[in-house]
Design an enzyme around this catalytic site. Structure first.
Site, short mmCIF file in Angstrom:
data_model
loop_
_atom_site.label_atom_id
_atom_site.label_comp_id
_atom_site.label_asym_id
_atom_site.label_seq_id
_atom_site.Cartn_x
_atom_site.Cartn_y
_atom_site.Cartn_z
N HIS A 91 22.99 45.97 24.76
CA HIS A 91 23.63 46.26 26.04
C HIS A 91 22.63 46.91 27.00
O HIS A 91 21.54 47.33 26.58
CB HIS A 91 24.87 47.13 25.86
CG HIS A 91 24.61 48.41 25.10
ND1 HIS A 91 24.24 49.56 25.72
CD2 HIS A 91 24.64 48.68 23.78
CE1 HIS A 91 24.07 50.51 24.82
NE2 HIS A 91 24.30 49.99 23.63
N SER A 95 30.59 51.50 29.59
CA SER A 95 30.84 51.40 28.16
C SER A 95 30.28 50.09 27.63
O SER A 95 30.15 49.12 28.36
CB SER A 95 32.35 51.49 27.91
OG SER A 95 32.72 50.60 26.90
N LYS A 96 29.93 50.11 26.34
CA LYS A 96 29.41 48.90 25.71
C LYS A 96 30.39 47.75 25.85
O LYS A 96 30.01 46.59 25.76
CB LYS A 96 29.21 49.14 24.21
CG LYS A 96 28.02 50.01 23.89
CD LYS A 96 27.95 50.24 22.39
CE LYS A 96 27.43 51.64 22.16
NZ LYS A 96 27.42 52.06 20.79
N ARG A 97 31.66 48.09 26.01
CA ARG A 97 32.67 47.04 26.09
C ARG A 97 32.83 46.46 27.49
O ARG A 97 33.46 45.44 27.67
CB ARG A 97 34.02 47.57 25.57
CG ARG A 97 34.07 47.63 24.05
CD ARG A 97 35.25 48.43 23.56
NE ARG A 97 35.17 49.82 23.99
CZ ARG A 97 34.41 50.74 23.40
NH1 ARG A 97 33.69 50.43 22.33
NH2 ARG A 97 34.37 51.98 23.85
N ASP A 98 32.26 47.11 28.51
CA ASP A 98 32.34 46.54 29.86
C ASP A 98 31.53 45.24 29.90
O ASP A 98 30.40 45.21 29.39
CB ASP A 98 31.78 47.52 30.89
CG ASP A 98 32.67 48.75 31.04
OD1 ASP A 98 33.89 48.60 30.87
OD2 ASP A 98 32.15 49.85 31.30
#
Ligand code: GLU
Ligand code: ZN
Length: 490
Positions: free
Chosen positions: A18, A259-262
């Protein structure tokens, strides 16, 4: 210029790479290159449950794609290897034993229930929470008794009784009081050494001199400072403590930490959509650092030349995908057309628009077409939509279903264009323009937008395309006339 400065990039191979990770790698790389030091790439794969081989491969592949070369690490080796912590477990286990022997660490037999009760009591009394250190001074008999009970133990580091202060390369003086740094676990009950041990041990053994890492790790620094003292005392490493610098947080949408999830976090997203590594690194460099004089467009070598860690700001940086994309567009415009063509090829191949490898004639078409779109592209991926009409095989060519040209006026345009083009001698942009202007604007009395719009849709399939006359020229007479003919209502 070469120096004994040694920095490291040491990600854990979990999940997909990321942008936060890349920013850390970039700043370390630039620091090393600026000072003629050594950039060490180490893989922190000590957590067998979360680490994966796929993620490890993706990490290597990402750094290669970005052009961040490492001097020591996987695949290149080096004098302090191995560079995967999973291959160094016996080293840290040995250090843990020596730390216990020398009194810097001790077995802790507390159960989860006991630790929870301790936290509860501290909360009730309004004291700082954290392990009390109750197992630190157990006598050999008390230890034997716990073991006879069948209790297992973790290994805890014994924090010295002092406050912790360091001169952070980014934030200046930072202090943590003793009460905020309780004794911490360095080896699990099953014998697995933890990050808290392995990371400083490897930094010491690999002679790391400067640690640049994210602000989220700030609170682990006092523990590591204490660990370095202990390691020096037992002769691990050269006895020197690295200097630390904590890079600012990166904020995403709505002022929350990125966030890593974005989706805009994912490095893969940038590769798949055709961001240039030069552009992505250029943008990520601006997340906390500035070159000065408001300069926002620069290359990796220019960054290395100018990089000064004292210009890194401690304030949170805001991640702005629009700006990143705009910088990508700047980079696309700044490179030679041939280079951009080369980089577009994989995108055309991915969509099956050209052969793999691209043929000479397809390449020749691409070379004519790139200058038409280079000015307006923001990502390489957009080239597929803009240029696809030139490569699609004739039977597969279709007009975008949202673009209807079966109405009376469009049909008039199609017929008049066909008539004009079928008697045209020269097939170049200037002649095409003259012929179509004559037939549609002078002849039919239409506005350019209406007249050329229908022709554009008929030959490119879309309402937006590269400049029309150049597009027709590249497409060639046969295909252009064929498409106009097919657009004629029976
Ligand atoms: N493996 C750690 C992480 O990815 C490294 C932290 C550090 O730089 O010390 O968070
Ligand atoms: Zn304990």
């Amino acid at each position: 210029m070469s120096s004994d400065i040694r920095v490291r990039f040491c990600p854990s191979p979990t999940g997909n790479p990321h942008v936060g990770m890349v920013r850390t790698a970039l700043f370390n790389w630039a620091f090393a290159r600026h000072h003629g030091g050594t950039f060490v790439f180490r893989i922190e794969d000590t957590d067998a449950e979360r680490d994966s081989e796929d993620s490890y491969i993706a990490l290597l592949d990402s750094l290669r794609w970005l052009g961040l070369d490492w001097d020591e690490g996987p695949e290149v080796g080096g004098p302090y290897g191995p560079y995967r912590q999973s291959e160094r477990m016996d080293i840290s286990a040995d250090v843990a034993r020596r730390l216990v022997e020398a009194g810097h660490a001790y077995p802790c037999y507390c159960t989860a229930g006991e630790l929870e009760a301790e936290r509860e009591a501290a909360r009730a009394a309004g004291r700082t929470q954290g392990y009390s250190g109750r197992c630190r001074h157990l006598t050999p008999d008390q230890r034997a008794a716990f073991e006879a009970e069948g209790r297992t133990s973790v290994t805890r580091f014994a924090m010295p009784e002092q406050d912790w202060t360091w001169d952070d390369l980014v934030r200046g003086e930072v202090t943590f009081g003793r009460e905020h740094v309780p004794d911490y676990v360095i080896v699990r009950a099953n014998g697995d050494p933890l990050y808290t041990l392995v990371n400083p041990v490897d930094d010491a053994l690999m002679r790391i001199t400067h640690v640049l890492r994210g602000e989220d790790l700030l609170s682990s620094t006092p523990r590591q400072l204490a660990m370095y003292q202990a390691l020096a005392a037992i002769g691990v490493g050269d006895g020197r403590t690295p200097r630390f610098g904590h890079l600012p947080y990166v904020m995403g949408q709505g002022n929350k930490k990125l966030s890593k999830r974005d989706p805009e976090s994912s490095l893969l997203m940038y590769r798949e959509n055709g961001y240039l590594p030069e552009a992505l690194l250029n943008y990520l460099a601006l997340l906390g650092w500035s070159m000065g004089e408001d300069r926002e467009f620069f290359s990796l070598p220019e960054m290395a030349e100018a990089f000064d860690v004292s210009r890194v700001s401690p304030n949170p940086a805001r991640f702005d995908l629009k700006k990143c994309t705009a910088i990508n567009g700047d980079w696309i415009r700044s490179l030679p057309a041939e280079e951009i063509g080369r980089r577009i090829v994989p995108f055309l191949e991915r969509d099956g628009l050209v052969q793999d490898p691209i043929s000479d004639s397809e390449w020749a078409v691409l070379m004519q077409a790139v200058p038409l779109v280079q000015e307006r592209m923001e990502t390489l991926g957009q080239a597929v939509g803009m240029l696809g009409f030139l490569f699609v095989a004739e039977p597969a060519f279709a007009i975008d279903p949202d673009q209807d040209i079966s109405d009376e006026q469009s049909q008039q345009v199609v017929v008049a264009a066909l008539d004009a083009l079928s008697v045209l001698d020269a097939w170049d942009a200037a002649s095409l323009q003259a012929a179509l202007r004559g037939a549609l604007i002078d002849g039919l009395g239409l506005k350019p937008k209406v007249a050329f719009g229908a022709v554009r849709i008929a030959v490119t399939g879309r309402r937006v395309s590269p400049p029309l006359f150049e597009s027709l020229e590249i497409l060639g007479r046969e295909r252009a006339v064929g498409r106009l003919t097919a657009a004629r209502r029976p």
